[in-house]
Design a protein around this motif. Structure first.
Motif, PDB file in Angstrom:
ATOM      1  N   LYS A   5       0.845  -1.183   0.081  1.00 49.30           N
ATOM      2  CA  LYS A   5      -0.060   0.151   0.060  1.00 49.30           C
ATOM      3  C   LYS A   5       0.813   1.385   0.010  1.00 49.30           C
ATOM      4  O   LYS A   5       1.704   1.530   0.689  1.00 49.30           O
ATOM      5  CB  LYS A   5      -0.815   0.060   1.184  1.00 49.30           C
ATOM      6  N   LEU A   6       0.449   2.274  -0.785  1.00 46.21           N
ATOM      7  CA  LEU A   6       1.053   3.477  -0.859  1.00 46.21           C
ATOM      8  C   LEU A   6       0.262   4.326   0.228  1.00 46.21           C
ATOM      9  O   LEU A   6      -0.892   4.438   0.195  1.00 46.21           O
ATOM     10  CB  LEU A   6       1.099   4.313  -2.033  1.00 46.21           C
ATOM     11  N   VAL A  17       4.519   0.475   2.386  1.00 47.29           N
ATOM     12  CA  VAL A  17       4.766  -0.472   3.395  1.00 47.29           C
ATOM     13  C   VAL A  17       3.951  -1.798   2.844  1.00 47.29           C
ATOM     14  O   VAL A  17       2.889  -1.885   2.487  1.00 47.29           O
ATOM     15  CB  VAL A  17       4.185  -0.192   4.924  1.00 47.29           C
ATOM     16  N   ASP A  18       4.916  -2.894   3.165  1.00 48.98           N
ATOM     17  CA  ASP A  18       4.403  -4.381   3.008  1.00 48.98           C
ATOM     18  C   ASP A  18       4.496  -4.869   4.713  1.00 48.98           C
ATOM     19  O   ASP A  18       5.541  -4.778   5.086  1.00 48.98           O
ATOM     20  CB  ASP A  18       5.240  -5.168   2.222  1.00 48.98           C
ATOM     21  N   ILE A  38       8.976  -1.357   4.788  1.00 50.05           N
ATOM     22  CA  ILE A  38       8.913  -0.081   4.314  1.00 50.05           C
ATOM     23  C   ILE A  38       9.978   0.487   3.231  1.00 50.05           C
ATOM     24  O   ILE A  38      10.983   0.400   3.368  1.00 50.05           O
ATOM     25  CB  ILE A  38       9.075   0.972   5.730  1.00 50.05           C
ATOM     26  N   THR A  39       9.251   1.132   2.298  1.00 51.66           N
ATOM     27  CA  THR A  39       9.999   1.727   1.176  1.00 51.66           C
ATOM     28  C   THR A  39       9.895   3.170   1.109  1.00 51.66           C
ATOM     29  O   THR A  39       8.631   3.668   1.345  1.00 51.66           O
ATOM     30  CB  THR A  39       9.610   1.033  -0.107  1.00 51.66           C
ATOM     31  N   ARG A  91      13.337  -2.806   6.871  1.00 48.33           N
ATOM     32  CA  ARG A  91      12.830  -4.116   7.657  1.00 48.33           C
ATOM     33  C   ARG A  91      12.699  -4.042   8.838  1.00 48.33           C
ATOM     34  O   ARG A  91      13.716  -3.717   9.555  1.00 48.33           O
ATOM     35  CB  ARG A  91      13.572  -5.274   6.855  1.00 48.33           C
ATOM     36  N   ILE A  92      11.601  -4.447   9.374  1.00 50.63           N
ATOM     37  CA  ILE A  92      11.504  -4.264  11.056  1.00 50.63           C
ATOM     38  C   ILE A  92      10.874  -5.794  11.374  1.00 50.63           C
ATOM     39  O   ILE A  92       9.685  -5.836  10.777  1.00 50.63           O
ATOM     40  CB  ILE A  92      10.567  -3.170  11.570  1.00 50.63           C
ATOM     41  N   ASP A  93      11.587  -6.551  11.961  1.00 52.29           N
ATOM     42  CA  ASP A  93      10.988  -7.871  12.550  1.00 52.29           C
ATOM     43  C   ASP A  93       9.989  -7.542  13.626  1.00 52.29           C
ATOM     44  O   ASP A  93      10.458  -6.855  14.493  1.00 52.29           O
ATOM     45  CB  ASP A  93      11.988  -8.897  12.839  1.00 52.29           C
TER      46      ASP A  93
END
Length: 298
Positions: A5-6, A17-18, A38-39, A91-93
């Motif tokens: 989603k943007l 974010v994915d 997150i991009t 990337r956040i685990d």
């Protein structure tokens, strides 16, 4: 499970974010794990925090009307503030505990009609918060819950519906602001005396309460409650416990007077203690809904 989603709240060119769950299947009391990816968009931003929450939909009584509301029932901040450059990938685990009272959404591997739970991802940038889309979660019953559900099926009860009622159960150490009701149509031998039976689970790390409400055809409602450890509940003779309870009520309910309201009391009908049940089986006024602060509709 992935959603991409943007972020709406941040406008065109904002971060995307994915959210990826390692496994979408879980049970009450377990932990969901995954990664938030997150991009960065077309300009640098400061992400103030990243929050994951579990949400569902509950029925809320407002005067004489009843409507649905989205309810958040677990929340975890998985990251504090950090800078995100244009086009940067982060990337956040995460680990997200699943409360013991989380409603069951699956039975025998199939969706329980009317029930849904999802993980919601929130990003906060410059005081704007985008809640993104939901990532569905499949909540399977605990072993002790499955034993009760199988007993109802084996006794010939027909599943009708399931929903969440916003409120509290009187006398139960309930942590969440709602409780699940799984509604069954009584088998033919009880027809004309018992119309429907509603089943509610309230679990904690050590014990589970199984709360039953029977709707008598004559207008009286009856309530029962079993409390025992998970191990006792998993091995209990639930067909005998539930069948005996409903049979006794089938004889008593026609003599009850209706006390008004969906969760009215039934005038102190008491059944005999059930063997192997901690505290025995208690009938009486069990439900007492209270006005809780409602979560906003989405």
């Amino acid at each position: 499970m992935v959603f991409k989603k943007l972020m709406r709240a941040f406008g065109v060119g904002g971060p995307g974010v994915d959210t990826v769950l390692h496994r979408a299947d879980t049970q009450p009391g377990r932990t969901l794990t995954g990664t938030v990816e997150i991009t960065g968009g077309d300009h640098d931003v400061v992400i103030q925090e990243v929050v994951l929450s579990l949400v569902t939909r509950a029925e809320v009584e407002m005067g004489d009307a009843e409507g649905g509301a989205v309810v958040e029932f677990a929340r975890s901040v998985v990251s504090g503030e950090f800078g995100l450059a244009a086009g940067e990938e982060r990337r956040i685990d995460f680990e997200l505990p699943v409360p013991w009272e989380t409603p069951v959404t699956m039975f025998y591997g199939k969706p329980l009609r009317g029930m849904a739970v999802g993980v919601r991802t929130e990003l906060a940038v410059a005081k704007a918060v985008d809640k993104g889309d939901l990532d569905p979660v499949n909540v399977h019953p605990l072993g002790c819950q499955e034993a009760v559900l199988e007993a109802f099926e084996g006794l010939g009860f027909q599943f009708r519906s399931a929903d969440l009622e916003h409120g509290r159960i009187h006398g139960v150490a309930q942590q969440l602001p709602f409780y699940q009701e799984i509604e069954y149509i009584a088998p033919s031998q009880y027809r004309g005396r018992v119309g429907e039976v509603e089943l509610t689970f309230v679990a904690d790390p050590r014990e589970i309460e199984v709360v039953l409400e029977a709707d008598g055809r004559s207008g009286g409602d009856a309530f029962g409650r079993f409390r025992m450890s998970h191990e006792e509940a998993e091995s209990a003779d639930w067909p005998s416990l539930v069948g005996g309870w409903v049979s006794e009520l089938a004889d008593r309910i026609p003599h009850q007077s209706h006390h008004g309201g969906h969760h009215g009391g039934m005038g102190g009908v008491v059944a005999g203690a059930a063997a192997g049940v901690v505290g025995g089986m208690v009938l009486g006024e069990v439900f007492d809904e209270v006005g809780e602060e409602l979560f906003g509709e989405e």
